[in-house]
Write a protein that holds these residues in place. Structure first.
Motif, PDB file in Angstrom:
ATOM      1  N   GLU A 124       0.845  -1.191   0.000  1.00  0.00           N
ATOM      2  CA  GLU A 124       0.000   0.000   0.000  1.00  0.00           C
ATOM      3  C   GLU A 124       0.880   1.241   0.000  1.00  0.00           C
ATOM      4  OE1 GLU A 124      -3.403  -2.172   2.791  1.00  0.00           O
ATOM      5  OE2 GLU A 124      -2.151  -0.539   3.610  1.00  0.00           O
ATOM      6  N   VAL A 125       0.500   2.255  -0.789  1.00  0.00           N
ATOM      7  CA  VAL A 125       1.267   3.501  -0.842  1.00  0.00           C
ATOM      8  C   VAL A 125       0.336   4.681  -0.609  1.00  0.00           C
ATOM      9  CG1 VAL A 125       2.986   2.525  -2.394  1.00  0.00           C
ATOM     10  CG2 VAL A 125       1.032   3.740  -3.359  1.00  0.00           C
ATOM     11  N   ARG A 126       0.863   5.664   0.123  1.00  0.00           N
ATOM     12  CA  ARG A 126       0.105   6.918   0.352  1.00  0.00           C
ATOM     13  C   ARG A 126       0.794   8.041  -0.404  1.00  0.00           C
ATOM     14  NH1 ARG A 126       0.434  11.148   4.134  1.00  0.00           N
ATOM     15  NH2 ARG A 126       2.026  10.024   5.346  1.00  0.00           N
ATOM     16  N   LEU A 127      -0.001   8.815  -1.162  1.00  0.00           N
ATOM     17  CA  LEU A 127       0.517   9.948  -1.914  1.00  0.00           C
ATOM     18  C   LEU A 127       0.484  11.204  -1.053  1.00  0.00           C
ATOM     19  CD1 LEU A 127      -1.373   9.251  -5.269  1.00  0.00           C
ATOM     20  CD2 LEU A 127       0.910   8.483  -4.603  1.00  0.00           C
ATOM     21  N   ASP A 128       1.185  12.236  -1.483  1.00  0.00           N
ATOM     22  CA  ASP A 128       1.181  13.478  -0.703  1.00  0.00           C
ATOM     23  C   ASP A 128      -0.099  14.287  -0.899  1.00  0.00           C
ATOM     24  OD1 ASP A 128       1.609  14.359  -3.276  1.00  0.00           O
ATOM     25  OD2 ASP A 128       3.569  15.265  -2.893  1.00  0.00           O
ATOM     26  N   GLU A 129      -0.922  13.882  -1.891  1.00  0.00           N
ATOM     27  CA  GLU A 129      -2.240  14.489  -2.114  1.00  0.00           C
ATOM     28  C   GLU A 129      -3.081  13.495  -2.898  1.00  0.00           C
ATOM     29  OE1 GLU A 129      -1.991  17.942  -4.551  1.00  0.00           O
ATOM     30  OE2 GLU A 129      -0.836  16.967  -6.125  1.00  0.00           O
ATOM     31  N   PRO A 130      -4.404  13.560  -2.809  1.00  0.00           N
ATOM     32  CA  PRO A 130      -5.248  12.645  -3.585  1.00  0.00           C
ATOM     33  C   PRO A 130      -5.066  12.855  -5.084  1.00  0.00           C
ATOM     34  CG  PRO A 130      -6.491  13.659  -1.802  1.00  0.00           C
ATOM     35  CD  PRO A 130      -5.186  14.399  -1.886  1.00  0.00           C
ATOM     36  N   ILE A 131      -4.939  11.767  -5.821  1.00  0.00           N
ATOM     37  CA  ILE A 131      -4.761  11.801  -7.277  1.00  0.00           C
ATOM     38  C   ILE A 131      -5.622  10.705  -7.887  1.00  0.00           C
ATOM     39  CG2 ILE A 131      -3.119  11.430  -9.170  1.00  0.00           C
ATOM     40  CD1 ILE A 131      -0.936  12.572  -7.410  1.00  0.00           C
ATOM     41  N   ALA A 132      -6.249  11.017  -9.015  1.00  0.00           N
ATOM     42  CA  ALA A 132      -7.050  10.023  -9.729  1.00  0.00           C
ATOM     43  C   ALA A 132      -6.125   9.231 -10.656  1.00  0.00           C
ATOM     44  CB  ALA A 132      -8.157  10.699 -10.518  1.00  0.00           C
ATOM     45  N   VAL A 133      -5.738   8.046 -10.239  1.00  0.00           N
ATOM     46  CA  VAL A 133      -4.871   7.181 -11.021  1.00  0.00           C
ATOM     47  C   VAL A 133      -5.714   6.414 -12.032  1.00  0.00           C
ATOM     48  CG1 VAL A 133      -3.391   5.132 -10.911  1.00  0.00           C
ATOM     49  CG2 VAL A 133      -3.093   6.994  -9.261  1.00  0.00           C
ATOM     50  N   VAL A 134      -5.285   6.396 -13.299  1.00  0.00           N
ATOM     51  CA  VAL A 134      -6.012   5.692 -14.356  1.00  0.00           C
ATOM     52  C   VAL A 134      -5.089   4.763 -15.151  1.00  0.00           C
ATOM     53  CG1 VAL A 134      -7.727   7.518 -14.587  1.00  0.00           C
ATOM     54  CG2 VAL A 134      -5.636   7.601 -15.976  1.00  0.00           C
ATOM     55  N   HIS A 135      -3.840   4.679 -14.759  1.00  0.00           N
ATOM     56  CA  HIS A 135      -2.845   3.945 -15.547  1.00  0.00           C
ATOM     57  C   HIS A 135      -1.765   3.497 -14.562  1.00  0.00           C
ATOM     58  CE1 HIS A 135       0.498   4.406 -18.891  1.00  0.00           C
ATOM     59  NE2 HIS A 135       0.267   3.140 -18.599  1.00  0.00           N
ATOM     60  N   TYR A 136      -1.326   2.255 -14.653  1.00  0.00           N
ATOM     61  CA  TYR A 136      -0.256   1.793 -13.767  1.00  0.00           C
ATOM     62  C   TYR A 136       0.590   0.751 -14.487  1.00  0.00           C
ATOM     63  CZ  TYR A 136      -3.033  -2.441 -12.652  1.00  0.00           C
ATOM     64  OH  TYR A 136      -3.742  -3.614 -12.713  1.00  0.00           O
ATOM     65  N   ALA A 137       1.750   0.449 -13.906  1.00  0.00           N
ATOM     66  CA  ALA A 137       2.673  -0.500 -14.532  1.00  0.00           C
ATOM     67  C   ALA A 137       3.382  -1.298 -13.460  1.00  0.00           C
ATOM     68  CB  ALA A 137       3.693   0.235 -15.399  1.00  0.00           C
ATOM     69  N   LEU A 138       3.662  -2.564 -13.781  1.00  0.00           N
ATOM     70  CA  LEU A 138       4.447  -3.454 -12.925  1.00  0.00           C
ATOM     71  C   LEU A 138       5.667  -3.923 -13.710  1.00  0.00           C
ATOM     72  CD1 LEU A 138       1.709  -3.453 -11.396  1.00  0.00           C
ATOM     73  CD2 LEU A 138       2.067  -5.890 -10.940  1.00  0.00           C
ATOM     74  N   THR A 139       6.814  -3.960 -13.048  1.00  0.00           N
ATOM     75  CA  THR A 139       8.055  -4.399 -13.682  1.00  0.00           C
ATOM     76  C   THR A 139       8.568  -5.634 -12.967  1.00  0.00           C
ATOM     77  OG1 THR A 139       8.615  -2.129 -14.290  1.00  0.00           O
ATOM     78  CG2 THR A 139      10.399  -3.755 -14.340  1.00  0.00           C
ATOM     79  N   SER A 140       8.876  -6.675 -13.744  1.00  0.00           N
ATOM     80  CA  SER A 140       9.370  -7.920 -13.152  1.00  0.00           C
ATOM     81  C   SER A 140      10.779  -7.727 -12.607  1.00  0.00           C
ATOM     82  CB  SER A 140       9.362  -9.043 -14.197  1.00  0.00           C
ATOM     83  OG  SER A 140      10.185  -8.702 -15.303  1.00  0.00           O
ATOM     84  N   ALA A 141      11.124  -8.489 -11.578  1.00  0.00           N
ATOM     85  CA  ALA A 141      12.427  -8.372 -10.922  1.00  0.00           C
ATOM     86  C   ALA A 141      13.413  -9.377 -11.515  1.00  0.00           C
ATOM     87  CB  ALA A 141      12.281  -8.574  -9.419  1.00  0.00           C
ATOM     88  N   ASN A 142      14.594  -9.420 -10.938  1.00  0.00           N
ATOM     89  CA  ASN A 142      15.714 -10.134 -11.559  1.00  0.00           C
ATOM     90  C   ASN A 142      15.623 -11.652 -11.464  1.00  0.00           C
ATOM     91  OD1 ASN A 142      16.090  -9.923  -8.755  1.00  0.00           O
ATOM     92  ND2 ASN A 142      18.286 -10.206  -8.935  1.00  0.00           N
ATOM     93  N   ASP A 143      15.050 -12.181 -10.401  1.00  0.00           N
ATOM     94  CA  ASP A 143      15.113 -13.620 -10.182  1.00  0.00           C
ATOM     95  C   ASP A 143      14.034 -14.376 -10.956  1.00  0.00           C
ATOM     96  OD1 ASP A 143      17.400 -14.028  -8.686  1.00  0.00           O
ATOM     97  OD2 ASP A 143      16.435 -13.469  -6.809  1.00  0.00           O
ATOM     98  N   VAL A 144      13.839 -15.629 -10.590  1.00  0.00           N
ATOM     99  CA  VAL A 144      13.065 -16.584 -11.395  1.00  0.00           C
ATOM    100  C   VAL A 144      11.624 -16.128 -11.638  1.00  0.00           C
ATOM    101  CG1 VAL A 144      14.461 -18.559 -10.738  1.00  0.00           C
ATOM    102  CG2 VAL A 144      12.561 -17.868  -9.273  1.00  0.00           C
ATOM    103  N   PRO A 145      11.076 -16.402 -12.824  1.00  0.00           N
ATOM    104  CA  PRO A 145       9.714 -15.968 -13.167  1.00  0.00           C
ATOM    105  C   PRO A 145       8.635 -16.542 -12.265  1.00  0.00           C
ATOM    106  CG  PRO A 145      10.928 -16.605 -15.149  1.00  0.00           C
ATOM    107  CD  PRO A 145      11.763 -17.025 -13.977  1.00  0.00           C
TER     108      PRO A 145
END
Length: 664
Positions: A124-145
Motif C-alpha cells: 500500500e502507498v500513500r501519496l502526498d495528495e489525492p490523485i485520480a490514477v487511471v494507468h499503472y505499470a508493474l516491472t518484473s524483478a531479476n530472479d526466477v519468473p
C-alpha cells in the motif's frame, strides 16, 4: 598432498600481491598532508566532510550552454504521467530487509526489488495528495519468473482502511526479466491511498516485484531534466559490498538518469566548488560503482567518470589524462575500456599533473557519456581525493606485499578468493584474522561483512590450513582478545576496525581496533608469537574453534593452554588431529571454561590483570603428532627471550630470500 596445496596457494597470494596497487591499498593512502592544505581535497560524503555545492545541476560552458545532450534525469522507461515520486508512505504484508524492502518497489530503480517470503502479498502507498490514477505499470524483478505476480487487484482508499477495487488482472505474464507491463482503467476519483493486492504468483513460495508505477494518465512528455547527481545511501545490490553504504562510510554520490538518444548521449553535473592548484605531482583518485542496470549488456552505467573544470575553461576530460591502467579519464573512454566491473566498487587513479600542471581546479564534476542508447544508467562515486601522494618506499621486497589483496571476494564473485595469511614460506600453519569465525570457507571478507557503521569487524584470529575457500579449512584453532567477559556469540564479541589501521604482510599482521586494543602476530614454521595490547585494567584472551570438534585444557597456575582440533571440511581427505600448546608471559588471574553448552569442548578464556601492564604476549605452537611435540616445536622455534620483533624479522628475511627471484 594437503600441505603441498597450501604452499602453492600461499606463494600465489604473495606473488599476486606484489605487483600494482590494490583497490584498498590505494584508498587507504593519506588524504591531506596538513589541515587546511589548499592543494588537497577529500570527501566520502560523510557528515563533517565536504558536501556537494550542487545537486542534480548540469555544468554550463563559457557560453552558458548546458553540457548535456540526449540525457534526462527522469528514467526513460517511466510511464507517462508517473506520479510515483509523490509517494510519502509505504506499507506491505512483508519484506526482506535490508535490501529487498517495501520502499524498493517505488524507488524508481528497476534494479532493486520488493520481496516477500509468501506466495501472496500486498503493498500500500500513500501519496502526498489525492490523485485520480487511471494507468499503472508493474516491472518484473531479476530472479526466477515463478516469483512474478500472476493475479492481483489494484484498489484505492481515502483513509487506508476502506478499499475500492479499481482494476483486476489474472494470468498475467512477464516474458523476461525487468519487463514492464502497463494497465489502464476508468477512474475519476482522486484517492490518497493505493493498494496492489497480489493473490497468486507463478508457483514459487516467494513474491517479488521490481517496480510499481502509478499514473494520472497525463500523456504530455515530461520536459528533460538534468542528470541526477546527489548524495544517497550507496548501492543496494552487489557481489562483494555492504548494501546501502559507500565504499567508506554510509554515503556516496549517486548518478542516474536515462539516455534518450540512439547515438551519443552525454551529461556533466557540477558537484563541488573548489579552488585547488595543480602541481606536476597532483593526483585524482576516486572509487566508482556502476550498476548493472536492467541487465543491459552495453553496460551504460560504466560510461561515467569524475571530471574537473579548470579556471581557464578547460576540462580534464578533454586533456587525454590517463588512469593507472592506462585508459583515458573521460566517461566514454572509461566505458569503452571494459576496466570497470558492474555491481562492484572500482578504483580509479590519475596523475593529472602530467596534463594540467599550473592550472587551478575550479569545480569537481561527474560525467556520463555513451554512444549506445537509449538506456538507463545508475551508479555511485565515493572517496574523491585530490592531492600529492608520497611515493611508496620499501627497503625490502616483502614490504611491497599486501596480503589483503584478493580478499574483496565472496562465494558469488572472485577477486582472488584469498585470505590475509601470515606464515613463513612453505609454513606448517597459516595465521589469519577472521571476519567470520564460524566459516570454513570465506574466513575474511574485506568489506561485505561490515557492520552497521560500514566498518569491518574481526571475530577471531585463527590457525588455518585452508588451501582454498572451495575446499574449505581444516585443523583450526582460534584466539581473540576481549575487554569484557568473552562470549560464544561471535557477532557480540566482534571488534570493529578500519583498514588503514591494519597491516597485513606475509611475515606480520597487526590491527588496532576502534576501542584502542591492538593485536599483532608473527610466524615461524610450526609456531607464532602474539602480542595483545589492552586498554583496561581487566582483560581477556579467548579460545574457540569453528565448531565443537576438539578439546581445550586451561592451566591457570602455569599460564598454559593445550588442546586439539578435529575440525575439517568435507574435502579434507587425510586431515588428522591438530595439537596445540600455548604459553603466556603474564600471570593468569582466572581460567574459565563452560561446563556445557555451545562449543563447550573448545571454548574458554584466560583473565588477566592489566592494570599495571597492558601488554600480554602469547607463544603458540602446533603439531600433528601430540601436545608434547607441539610444546617441543615451540621450544625449537621461539626462544623465551624472543620478542615479536625478533620473530617478525626472521620471517621477513625468509620471505625476502624467496622474493629475490622477482624484480619489480
Amino acid at each position: 598432498m594437503v600441505y603441498r596445496r597450501n604452499r602453492t596457494w600461499l606463494i600465489a597470494i604473495v606473488v599476486a600481491a606484489i605487483s600494482g596497487t590494490s583497490l584498498h591499498q590505494a584508498i587507504a593512502a593519506p588524504r591531506v598532508s596538513e589541515p587546511g592544505d589548499e592543494t588537497a581535497f577529500f570527501s566520502s560524503f560523510e557528515e563533517g566532510e565536504p558536501q556537494p555545492d550542487w545537486e542534480n545541476t548540469a555544468e554550463t560552458d563559457a557560453g552558458g550552454n548546458k553540457r548535456m545532450s540526449g540525457v534526462t534525469g527522469s528514467p526513460a522507461t517511466g510511464i507517462p504521467g508517473n506520479v510515483t515520486d509523490q509517494v510519502v508512505e509505504v506499507r506491505a504484508s512483508g519484506e526482506n530487509p535490508p535490501n529487498e524492502t517495501k520502499e524498493r518497489v517505488v524507488d524508481g530503480n528497476i534494479n532493486t526489488k520488493w520481496l516477500v517470503f509468501a506466495s501472496t502479498a500486498w503493498v500500500e502507498v500513500r501519496l502526498d495528495e489525492p490523485i485520480a490514477v487511471v494507468h499503472y505499470a508493474l516491472t518484473s524483478a531479476n530472479d526466477v519468473p515463478s516469483r512474478d505476480p500472476r493475479d492481483w487487484t489494484l484498489q484505492g482508499s481515502q483513509d487506508g482502511v476502506n478499499w475500492t477495487t479499481l482494476d483486476t488482472q489474472t494470468d498475467q505474464e512477464f516474458p523476461e526479466r525487468f519487463y514492464t507491463n502497463e494497465y489502464r482503467f476508468e477512474n475519476s476519483t482522486a484517492y490518497l491511498w493505493y493498494r496492489l493486492d497480489i493473490t497468486r504468483n507463478w508457483g514459487a513460495s516467494i513474491v517479488q516485484l521490481a517496480e510499481l508505477q502509478l499514473s494520472d494518465g497525463d500523456t504530455t512528455p515530461p520536459p528533460p531534466t538534468d542528470m541526477r547527481a546527489f548524495v544517497s545511501g550507496g548501492p543496494v545490490n552487489g557481489w562483494t559490498m555492504r548494501a546501502n553504504a559507500g565504499w567508506t562510510g554510509l554515503k556516496a554520490l549517486q548518478y542516474s538518469g536515462g539516455q534518450t538518444s540512439e547515438d551519443r548521449g552525454y551529461a556533466y553535473n557540477k558537484v563541488f566548488d573548489v579552488d585547488i592548484p595543480v602541481t606536476a605531482d597532483t593526483e585524482l583518485s576516486y572509487v566508482v560503482f556502476p550498476e548493472f542496470t536492467a541487465n543491459d549488456l552495453n553496460y551504460p552505467s560504466t560510461h561515467a567518470a569524475v571530471d574537473l573544470a579548470f579556471d581557464d575553461g578547460t576540462y580534464l576530460s578533454e586533456l587525454q589524462a590517463t588512469d593507472h591502467h592506462g585508459f583515458i579519464v573521460n566517461p566514454q573512454a572509461q566505458g569503452s575500456s571494459n576496466s570497470l566491473w558492474p555491481d562492484q566498487w572500482n578504483h580509479k587513479r590519475s596523475r593529472i599533473g602530467a596534463v594540467a600542471a599550473g592550472k587551478r581546479i575550479d569545480r569537481i564534476l561527474v560525467g556520463y557519456d555513451a554512444a549506445n542508447g537509449p538506456s538507463l544508467f545508475n551508479g555511485w562515486i565515493d572517496d574523491i581525493w585530490i592531492g600529492t601522494r608520497a611515493p611508496l618506499e620499501a627497503e625490502q621486497p616483502s614490504d611491497y606485499v599486501l596480503t589483503t589483496r584478493g580478499t574483496n571476494s565472496s562465494g558469488g564473485f572472485s577477486r582472488g578468493n584469498a585470505i590475509p595469511a601470515t606464515a613463513v614460506p612453505h609454513g606448517f600453519n597459516f595465521w589469519a584474522p577472521m571476519t567470520d569465525a564460524g566459516s570454513m570457507s570465506w574466513l575474511y571478507e574485506y568489506q561485505r561483512a561490515n557492520n552497521a557503521a560500514n566498518l569491518p569487524t574481526l571475530q577471531a584470529f585463527t590457525a588455518s590450513h585452508e588451501p582454498s575457500p572451495w575446499m574449505g579449512d581444516r585443523q583450526t584453532f582460534q584466539v581473540m582478545p576481549a575487554a569484557a567477559t568473552p562470549t560464544t556469540n561471535r557477532g557480540a564479541r566482534a571488534l570493529a576496525f578500519r583498514h588503514e589501521n591494519e597491516v597485513a604482510k606475509p611475515h606480520y599482521y597487526g590491527v588496532t581496533f576502534e576501542n584502542g586494543m591492538r593485536t599483532e602476530f608473527a610466524p615461524t614454521d610450526h609456531a607464532a608469537i602474539f602480542r595483545f595490547t589492552f586498554t583496561g585494567d581487566t582483560s581477556y584472551v579467548m579460545f574457540d574453534n569453528v565448531n565443537n570438534n576438539g578439546g581445550l585444557t586451561l592451566d591457570a597456575a602455569n599460564g598454559v593452554v593445550t588442546g586439539f582440533s578435529d575440525v575439517r571440511s568435507g574435502l579434507s581427505n587425510g586431515a588428522t588431529r591438530l595439537f596445540v600448546y600455548a604459553t603466556f608471559d603474564q600471570p593468569v588471574a582466572a581460567a574459565v571454561k563452560p561446563p556445557s553448552g555451545t562449543r563447550s569442548n573448545v571454548f574458554g578464556h584466560f583473565r588477566f590483570d592489566t592494570a599495571a601492564d597492558k601488554v600480554v604476549t602469547m607463544r603458540i605452537a602446533t603439531s600433528l603428532i601430540s601436545i608434547d611435540q607441539a610444546k617441543h616445536n615451540l621450544e625449537l622455534e621461539i626462544a623465551p627471550t624472543d620478542t615479536l620483533e625478533d620473530v617478525r624479522e626472521r620471517a621477513q628475511q625468509l620471505w625476502d630470500d624467496k622474493l629475490d627471484v622477482i624484480e619489480v
